[in-house]
Design an enzyme around this catalytic site. Structure first.
Site, short mmCIF file in Angstrom:
data_model
loop_
_atom_site.label_atom_id
_atom_site.label_comp_id
_atom_site.label_asym_id
_atom_site.label_seq_id
_atom_site.Cartn_x
_atom_site.Cartn_y
_atom_site.Cartn_z
N ASP A 1 39.80 47.41 33.09
CA ASP A 1 40.73 46.93 34.12
C ASP A 1 40.38 47.51 35.49
O ASP A 1 39.86 48.61 35.59
CB ASP A 1 42.17 47.31 33.72
CG ASP A 1 43.21 46.51 34.48
OD1 ASP A 1 42.87 45.42 34.99
OD2 ASP A 1 44.36 46.96 34.56
N GLY B 1 39.62 43.61 40.22
CA GLY B 1 40.21 42.98 41.40
C GLY B 1 40.50 43.99 42.49
O GLY B 1 40.19 43.78 43.67
N TRP C 1 39.09 46.89 42.86
CA TRP C 1 37.80 47.41 43.35
C TRP C 1 37.26 46.50 44.46
O TRP C 1 36.80 46.96 45.50
CB TRP C 1 36.82 47.48 42.17
CG TRP C 1 35.48 48.07 42.48
CD1 TRP C 1 35.13 49.40 42.37
CD2 TRP C 1 34.31 47.38 42.93
NE1 TRP C 1 33.81 49.56 42.72
CE2 TRP C 1 33.28 48.34 43.06
CE3 TRP C 1 34.02 46.04 43.20
CZ2 TRP C 1 32.00 48.01 43.47
CZ3 TRP C 1 32.74 45.71 43.62
CH2 TRP C 1 31.74 46.69 43.76
N ARG D 1 37.86 38.69 44.58
CA ARG D 1 38.01 39.30 43.25
C ARG D 1 36.77 39.08 42.37
O ARG D 1 36.41 39.93 41.56
CB ARG D 1 39.25 38.73 42.55
CG ARG D 1 40.56 39.08 43.25
CD ARG D 1 41.74 38.44 42.54
NE ARG D 1 41.79 38.82 41.14
CZ ARG D 1 42.33 39.96 40.69
NH1 ARG D 1 42.92 40.79 41.52
NH2 ARG D 1 42.33 40.24 39.41
N ASN E 1 45.31 35.88 30.46
CA ASN E 1 44.54 35.77 31.70
C ASN E 1 44.35 34.31 32.13
O ASN E 1 43.94 34.06 33.28
CB ASN E 1 43.18 36.47 31.58
CG ASN E 1 43.28 37.99 31.62
OD1 ASN E 1 42.49 38.70 30.99
ND2 ASN E 1 44.25 38.52 32.37
N TRP E 2 44.69 33.35 31.27
CA TRP E 2 44.66 31.94 31.68
C TRP E 2 45.67 31.67 32.79
O TRP E 2 45.62 30.64 33.45
CB TRP E 2 44.98 31.01 30.50
CG TRP E 2 43.95 31.01 29.41
CD1 TRP E 2 44.09 31.54 28.16
CD2 TRP E 2 42.62 30.45 29.45
NE1 TRP E 2 42.93 31.36 27.43
CE2 TRP E 2 42.03 30.68 28.21
CE3 TRP E 2 41.89 29.78 30.44
CZ2 TRP E 2 40.72 30.27 27.89
CZ3 TRP E 2 40.59 29.36 30.12
CH2 TRP E 2 40.03 29.60 28.87
N ARG F 1 41.49 52.97 28.69
CA ARG F 1 41.85 51.93 29.67
C ARG F 1 41.55 52.46 31.06
O ARG F 1 42.05 53.51 31.45
CB ARG F 1 43.33 51.54 29.58
CG ARG F 1 43.66 50.44 30.63
CD ARG F 1 45.03 49.84 30.48
NE ARG F 1 45.19 48.73 31.41
CZ ARG F 1 45.85 47.60 31.17
NH1 ARG F 1 46.43 47.42 30.00
NH2 ARG F 1 45.92 46.64 32.08
N SER G 1 48.57 45.75 26.95
CA SER G 1 48.32 44.35 27.33
C SER G 1 47.83 43.50 26.16
O SER G 1 46.86 42.74 26.30
CB SER G 1 47.34 44.28 28.51
OG SER G 1 47.86 44.99 29.63
#
Ligand code: IPE
Ligand code: IPE
Ligand code: MG
Length: 229
Positions: free
Chosen positions: A6, A9, A11, A19, A54-55, A171, A179
């Site tokens: 994770d 984005g 970063w 992203r 994530n869709w 994580r 998640s």
């Protein structure tokens, strides 16, 4: 070892970049981490690349991710073969682009002989969905053992054999949550949360996590070996 990768984005955002740049940098981290894990003697590495939820992201980001996954798979196969890594993809396949499914099947076929490390990439993965699919029809078999259920769970996620218990879950990105990743398999996992954003995660960070893990006293509900004498 399992990793929730994770922070791509954030970063990218810290660099004023889109992203997608973060996801591309993240793919380079995957390469590094896989090689480091094999070198450090990890037997099985499971990487969370795309969750069933994530869709919900904007379609442009989802499409970019699907392209990155396909390119990664096509580019990594020979490296995996060289390093003795057997790659499989867990999760649903019916919602993935056809070309990506083709790349998955080719990668699995070509790396099937890899015995040094098992690399599982979780794509369109949801632990709750996998558990539900594994449980569907299970009652018809009568009493189901945990081992028997782990086999069903593997089959429900396109995996072979039995879904292995996670010893160490890492994580990155600072959030302390699962998640919907490997909920059943993490029953006794040691949890390691690091603020490091995934593109910045290094081989040294993995070594640190393994070192901390080695010092943990895993009791599995029993007594510490020091106490039990
Ligand atoms: C993880 O990074 C990659 C995927 C979930 C595909 P994110 O994209 O979630 O990055 P952040 O959490 O927004 O920083
Ligand atoms: C979890 O990250 C999924 C992956 C790393 C692939 P998310 O960024 O999607 O998780 P939430 O939304 O913060 O829980
Ligand atoms: Mg995130």
């Amino acid at each position: 070892v399992a990793i929730i990768m994770d922070g791509n984005g954030r970063w990218a955002r810290a660099r004023g970049r889109p992203r997608t740049t973060g996801h591309l940098a993240g793919a380079r981290t995957v390469r590094r981490t896989v090689e480091a894990a094999a070198r450090l003697g990890v037997g099985a590495l499971t990487l969370y690349a795309f969750s069933g939820d994530n869709w919900r992201r904007p379609s442009a980001e989802v499409e970019a991710l699907m392209r990155i996954f396909r390119r990664y798979l096509a580019g990594e196969v020979s490296r995996c073969v060289e390093n003795g890594i057997g790659l499989t993809v867990i999760g649903r396949r019916d919602r993935l682009p056809t070309v990506l499914v083709g790349a998955i099947e080719a990668a699995e076929r070509e790396t099937a002989g890899g015995r040094r490390m098992r690399l599982r990439i979780a794509l369109d993965y949801s632990a709750r969905d996998a558990i539900l699919r594994a449980a569907g029809g299970a009652s018809a078999d009568g009493a189901l053992t945990r081992e028997g259920f782990a086999e069903r769970l593997a089959a429900a996620s396109h995996d072979e054999g039995s879904s292995p218990d996670v010893d160490l879950l890492i994580r990155t990105g600072g959030e302390k949550r699962l998640s919907d990743f490997l909920l059943w398999e993490c029953a006794y996992a040691e949890l390691h949360f690091t603020p490091r954003l995934w593109p910045d995660f290094s081989a040294g960070d993995l070594e640190d996590a393994l070192r901390v893990f080695a010092r943990r006293d895993r009791r599995f509900g029993g007594l510490s070996s020091a106490v039990a004498g």
